[in-house]
Enzyme design. Structure first.
Site, short mmCIF file in Angstrom:
data_model
loop_
_atom_site.label_atom_id
_atom_site.label_comp_id
_atom_site.label_asym_id
_atom_site.label_seq_id
_atom_site.Cartn_x
_atom_site.Cartn_y
_atom_site.Cartn_z
N ASN A 159 0.81 -1.22 0.00
CA ASN A 159 0.00 0.00 0.00
C ASN A 159 0.84 1.27 0.00
O ASN A 159 0.30 2.37 0.11
CB ASN A 159 -0.94 0.02 1.21
CG ASN A 159 -0.19 0.08 2.54
OD1 ASN A 159 1.03 0.04 2.58
ND2 ASN A 159 -0.94 0.14 3.63
N LYS A 160 2.16 1.14 -0.13
CA LYS A 160 3.02 2.31 -0.04
C LYS A 160 3.08 3.07 -1.36
O LYS A 160 2.68 2.58 -2.41
CB LYS A 160 4.44 1.88 0.38
CG LYS A 160 4.51 1.26 1.78
CD LYS A 160 4.09 2.26 2.84
CE LYS A 160 4.39 1.78 4.26
NZ LYS A 160 3.52 0.68 4.70
#
Length: 389
Positions: A183-184
């Site tokens: 999710n970065k």
């Protein structure tokens, strides 16, 4: 459930597919030439002397503290409003994390004044977290470190691309740590990076990353040796060529994707302005450029977070919490006792922060849908809470 608007989403296309296919066709999957290319590109992007790809952000944090010599009897000051890996990495070294409070609901980063109050003769380092991609106020923290002969670790898991006074986050302290979790802003599924400008620390990181060995499999494959020595305790924190291939492509997209995140965050702030019970932190920061990893809001005392999250869920909007404070977790209370009330600003944020969806592909209509849902639900929840009181 199938969310109408998820909390996060990955910005990938056929270029990443092609990069992974090239690795598979090369028949070299463990850390090798693609990883070396990724490390070099990442170091250039940051303006750092050394960058070492590792298996995840937690491994990066562990190595960072270990190479600084953090050990039994030492204390490391760190925020409690962060993912638990920040403090766990201190425990891995046999040291004690000492938690400092945040600045307040308008700035969810650790406050330098709170750090100063926690320094003792046992303090060896300060580990800062650039919460949500919003840079900490680093200069007074660096001044504290200089005055007390402390080392500084930057947990920049959220902050790839963020800057403080024109300098990239992760390159300001002694060692910087990044995460490339799915999710970065720069996503490889798993993976991380350790960066430093210190040549001695760099050599220790290089050896520690792979079992303390003097040469790697890739070195021997290239004919750069037939055997190896083990010169220090090390770990298997290597990354893979697949992750590095994804990282190279994602790094090329990073500036564009961060710019999209910035625009989305700006639209959120505009649409939520004036909505009762909702505060958007990190407004008007000077000399700081966020990577806008997440979009946090802080709810007022009488606006039920659970109630608002449930109302948004009914609209198909996913939300989250960043973070339950570490010092309140069962394991940490078992280690250090019940310290509830010791970090009042952190504890307030832990009870009242809510994270809204944010990702590069999010449209203006989707942002408006989220804000309209909040504006529609919040007054009724506030009224209900006041009535109950």
């Amino acid at each position: 459930m199938a969310w109408k608007i998820p909390l996060s989403d990955i910005a990938m296309d056929g270029e990443e597919v092609d990069a992974v296919r090239d690795v598979l066709q090369s028949r070299w999957l463990s850390m090798g030439p693609v990883t070396e290319e990724f490390e070099a590109a990442f170091a250039r992007y940051l303006g750092a002397e050394h960058a070492f790809a590792v298996s995840n952000g937690t491994a990066a944090l562990h190595i960072a503290h270990a190479v600084l010599g953090i050990g039994s009897g030492d204390e490391v000051i760190t925020p409690s409003l962060t993912f638990v890996a920040t403090a766990n990495s201190v425990l891995y070294c046999g040291a004690r994390p000492v938690f400092a409070d945040i600045a307040g609901p308008d700035d969810l980063n650790v406050a330098w004044e709170e750090i100063a109050a926690k320094i003792t003769p046992e303090t060896r380092a300060i580990t800062v977290v650039h919460y949500g991609g919003y840079p900490c106020d680093m200069q007074p923290i660096l001044d504290l470190a200089r005055d007390h002969d402390l080392r500084v670790v930057e947990d920049a898991a959220h902050a790839v691309g963020a800057t403080y006074r024109g300098q990239k986050c992760g390159t300001i302290g002694d060692v910087g740590c990044f995460s490339f979790f799915a999710n970065k802003n720069l996503a490889t599924g798993e993976g991380g990076m350790v960066v430093t400008d210190d040549d001695d620390l760099a050599e220790r990181i290089r050896v520690m990353r792979s079992h303390g060995m003097t040469t790697l499999t890739w070195d021997r494959h290239r004919g750069h040796g037939y055997s190896y020595d083990v010169t220090a305790i090390g770990y298997n924190y290597r990354t893979s060529e697949v992750a590095s291939a994804l990282g190279i492509v994602q790094l090329r997209r990073l500036a564009e994707n961060n710019a999209r995140r910035k625009r989305i965050a700006g639209r959120y702030r505009k649409l939520l302005e004036g909505v009762e019970g909702i505060e958007c932190p990190f407004v008007g920061a000077v000399d700081k450029e966020s990577s806008h990893h997440i979009f946090p809001v802080v709810l007022s005392q009488d606006l039920s977070r659970a109630g608002l999250q449930e109302a948004l869920k009914e609209k198909g909007i996913q939300t989250s919490i960043h973070y339950p404070p570490i010092h309140l977790f069962t394991y940490y209370r078992g280690l250090f006792g019940d310290t509830r009330g010791s970090l009042p600003k952190t504890e307030f944020a832990g009870e009242h922060e809510m994270t809204l969806p944010l990702y590069p592909g999010m449209t203006d209509d989707e942002v408006e849908y989220v804000c309209t849902a909040i504006a529609g639900a919040a007054p009724g929840i506030l009224a209900g809470g006041r009535g109950a009181a």
